[in-house]
Enzyme design. Structure first.
Site, PDB file in Angstrom:
ATOM      1  N   LYS A 101       0.901  -1.090   0.024  1.00 51.44           N
ATOM      2  CA  LYS A 101       0.096  -0.092  -0.057  1.00 51.44           C
ATOM      3  C   LYS A 101       0.939   1.044   0.068  1.00 51.44           C
ATOM      4  CE  LYS A 101      -1.998  -0.976   3.745  1.00 51.44           C
ATOM      5  NZ  LYS A 101      -1.278  -2.317   4.253  1.00 51.44           N
ATOM      6  N   ARG A 151      -9.485   0.726   8.723  1.00 49.02           N
ATOM      7  CA  ARG A 151      -9.134  -0.579   8.997  1.00 49.02           C
ATOM      8  C   ARG A 151     -10.275  -1.161  10.106  1.00 49.02           C
ATOM      9  NH1 ARG A 151      -3.318   0.644   9.091  1.00 49.02           N
ATOM     10  NH2 ARG A 151      -1.943  -1.201   9.532  1.00 49.02           N
ATOM     11  N   ARG A 164      11.999  -5.588   5.317  1.00 55.95           N
ATOM     12  CA  ARG A 164      12.055  -4.107   4.862  1.00 55.95           C
ATOM     13  C   ARG A 164      12.740  -3.228   5.756  1.00 55.95           C
ATOM     14  NH1 ARG A 164       5.511  -2.962   4.857  1.00 55.95           N
ATOM     15  NH2 ARG A 164       5.384  -2.533   7.193  1.00 55.95           N
ATOM     16  N   ARG A 187      11.226  -0.346  11.203  1.00 53.73           N
ATOM     17  CA  ARG A 187      10.278  -0.193  11.953  1.00 53.73           C
ATOM     18  C   ARG A 187      10.169  -1.318  13.115  1.00 53.73           C
ATOM     19  NH1 ARG A 187       4.725   0.411   8.268  1.00 53.73           N
ATOM     20  NH2 ARG A 187       3.909  -0.554  10.254  1.00 53.73           N
ATOM     21  N   ARG A 197      -0.575  -8.069  13.627  1.00 59.69           N
ATOM     22  CA  ARG A 197      -0.876  -7.166  12.770  1.00 59.69           C
ATOM     23  C   ARG A 197      -1.736  -7.827  11.487  1.00 59.69           C
ATOM     24  NH1 ARG A 197       4.501  -4.457  11.248  1.00 59.69           N
ATOM     25  NH2 ARG A 197       3.208  -3.387   9.582  1.00 59.69           N
TER      26      ARG A 197
HETATM   27  P1  AMP Z   1       0.779   0.875   9.004  1.00 61.80           P
HETATM   28  O1  AMP Z   1       1.988   1.831   8.958  1.00 61.80           O
HETATM   29  O2  AMP Z   1      -0.316   1.105   8.497  1.00 61.80           O
HETATM   30  O3  AMP Z   1       1.216  -0.664   8.991  1.00 61.80           O
HETATM   31  O4  AMP Z   1       0.408   1.246  10.768  1.00 61.80           O
HETATM   32  C1  AMP Z   1       1.420   0.844  11.720  1.00 61.80           C
HETATM   33  C2  AMP Z   1       0.423   0.552  13.026  1.00 61.80           C
HETATM   34  O5  AMP Z   1      -0.278   1.946  13.372  1.00 61.80           O
HETATM   35  C3  AMP Z   1      -0.838  -0.368  13.071  1.00 61.80           C
HETATM   36  O6  AMP Z   1      -0.301  -1.711  13.513  1.00 61.80           O
HETATM   37  C4  AMP Z   1      -1.697   0.150  14.086  1.00 61.80           C
HETATM   38  O7  AMP Z   1      -1.237  -0.081  15.269  1.00 61.80           O
HETATM   39  C5  AMP Z   1      -1.597   1.659  13.805  1.00 61.80           C
HETATM   40  N1  AMP Z   1      -2.452   2.242  12.868  1.00 61.80           N
HETATM   41  C6  AMP Z   1      -2.277   2.591  11.431  1.00 61.80           C
HETATM   42  N2  AMP Z   1      -3.464   2.946  10.939  1.00 61.80           N
HETATM   43  C7  AMP Z   1      -4.390   2.752  11.724  1.00 61.80           C
HETATM   44  C8  AMP Z   1      -5.831   2.644  11.657  1.00 61.80           C
HETATM   45  N3  AMP Z   1      -6.626   3.144  10.503  1.00 61.80           N
HETATM   46  N4  AMP Z   1      -6.593   2.143  12.696  1.00 61.80           N
HETATM   47  C9  AMP Z   1      -5.988   1.705  13.885  1.00 61.80           C
HETATM   48  N5  AMP Z   1      -4.623   1.779  14.042  1.00 61.80           N
HETATM   49  C10 AMP Z   1      -3.961   2.024  12.934  1.00 61.80           C
END
Ligand code: AMP
Length: 219
Positions: free
Chosen positions: A13, A88, A127, A161, A172
Site C-alpha cells: 500500500k 481498518r 524491509r 520499524r 497485525r
Molecule cells: P501501518 O503503517 O499502516 O502498518 O500502521 C502501523 C500501526 O499503526 C498499526 O499496526 C496500528 O497499530 C496503527 N494504525 C495505523 N493505521 C491505523 C488505523 N487506521 N486504525 C488503527 N490503528 C492504526
C-alpha cells in the site's frame, strides 16, 4: 479522486501510494505515518498510540478518524487523496463516509491489493528505509547497490520499524483478518472494489492501478 488502498501489512500500500504521489500529484494519507510522527513528537496522541502500535494492535477509531479529518482540512488535497492504512474497521469506514460527505467528496474506488499472506511476513520483516529520503529497501529483494549507502541520496542512515518483527507481524495480520477484511463486503455492495494482483512486480501493480484511475477519468 479519492481512493482507498486496502490490503494486509506488506501488501504494498505504501509503495503504491508513493508512486501515485510522484506520478499523479495525489496526496497520501497514511494513518500509520501520521501515528509514527505523533509518537516521535511525543504528542498526547503519540503517547497513547505508542504501546498499542508496538504490540501490533489497532489504535482507537476516534483517534485515527480525527487525524484523517484534520488532514483533509489542510486544503492541499484537490488533486486527489489516497487513503493508506485507513479505514481498518467498520467504524472507521463509517467515519470516512461522514468525513468525505461533510466536505462534499466521495470515494471513487477501493483498490484491494490481492496478496499471498504466506509471503508477506518475509516482505515485512526484511524491509527497511533510508532515514533521509525514505527510499524503501529489503534485505533479500532490494538491497542498496553499495551496501550501507542509499541509492537515491547516498545517506548511510537506515531505519527499520520496531513493529516489523515476526511476532508483531503475526498480530497485525490477525488484526487485518478480524477487523479490516470484513469491511470489503461493505464496499463491494457499493460496487467500489477493484482487485489488483499485489504479488506482481511493483511496476505492474502500479500500471494496473493507473489503468483503473485512467478509466475513471475517461468516463
Ligand atoms: P501501518 O503503517 O499502516 O502498518 O500502521 C502501523 C500501526 O499503526 C498499526 O499496526 C496500528 O497499530 C496503527 N494504525 C495505523 N493505521 C491505523 C488505523 N487506521 N486504525 C488503527 N490503528 C492504526
Amino acid at each position: 479522486m479519492n481512493i482507498i488502498l486496502l490490503g494486509p501489512p506488506g501488501a504494498g500500500k505504501g509503495t503504491q501510494a508513493g508512486r501515485l504521489v510522484t506520478e499523479r500529484g495525489m496526496v497520501q494519507l497514511s494513518t500509520g505515518d501520521m501515528l509514527r510522527a505523533a509518537v516521535r513528537s511525543g504528542s498526547p496522541v503519540g503517547l497513547k498510540a505508542k504501546a498499542v502500535m508496538a504490540a501490533g494492535e489497532l489504535v482507537s477509531d476516534a483517534i485515527v478518524s480525527a487525524l484523517i479529518g484534520e488532514r483533509l482540512d489542510l486544503g492541499d488535497t484537490d488533486a486527489g487523496v489516497i487513503f493508506d492504512g485507513f479505514p481498518r474497521t467498520a467504524q472507521q469506514a463509517a467515519a470516512l463516509d461522514l468525513l468525505l460527505e461533510e466536505r462534499g467528496r466521495a470515494l471513487d474506488y477501493v483498490i484491494e491489493l490481492d496478496v499471498d499472506e504466506a509471503a508477506l511476513t518475509e516482505r515485512v520483516v526484511g524491509r527497511f528505509t533510508c532515514g533521509h529520503c525514505g527510499e524503501g529497501y529489503h534485505d533479500a529483494f532490494k538491497k542498496p547497490v553499495v551496501p550501507g549507502v542509499c541509492d537515491v541520496c547516498a545517506s548511510t542512515d537506515f531505519r527499520r520499524r520496531p513493529d516489523d518483527n515476526a511476532d508483531t507481524v503475526a498480530i497485525r495480520m490477525a488484526e487485518y483478518r478480524a477487523k479490516t477484511a470484513p469491511i470489503l463486503p461493505i464496499y463491494e455492495a457499493r460496487k467500489l472494489v477493484r482487485r489488483v494482483d499485489g504479488m506482481a512486480h511493483i511496476d505492474d501493480v502500479a500500471r494496473a492501478i493507473g489503468a483503473i484511475l485512467d478509466d475513471r477519468l475517461a468516463h
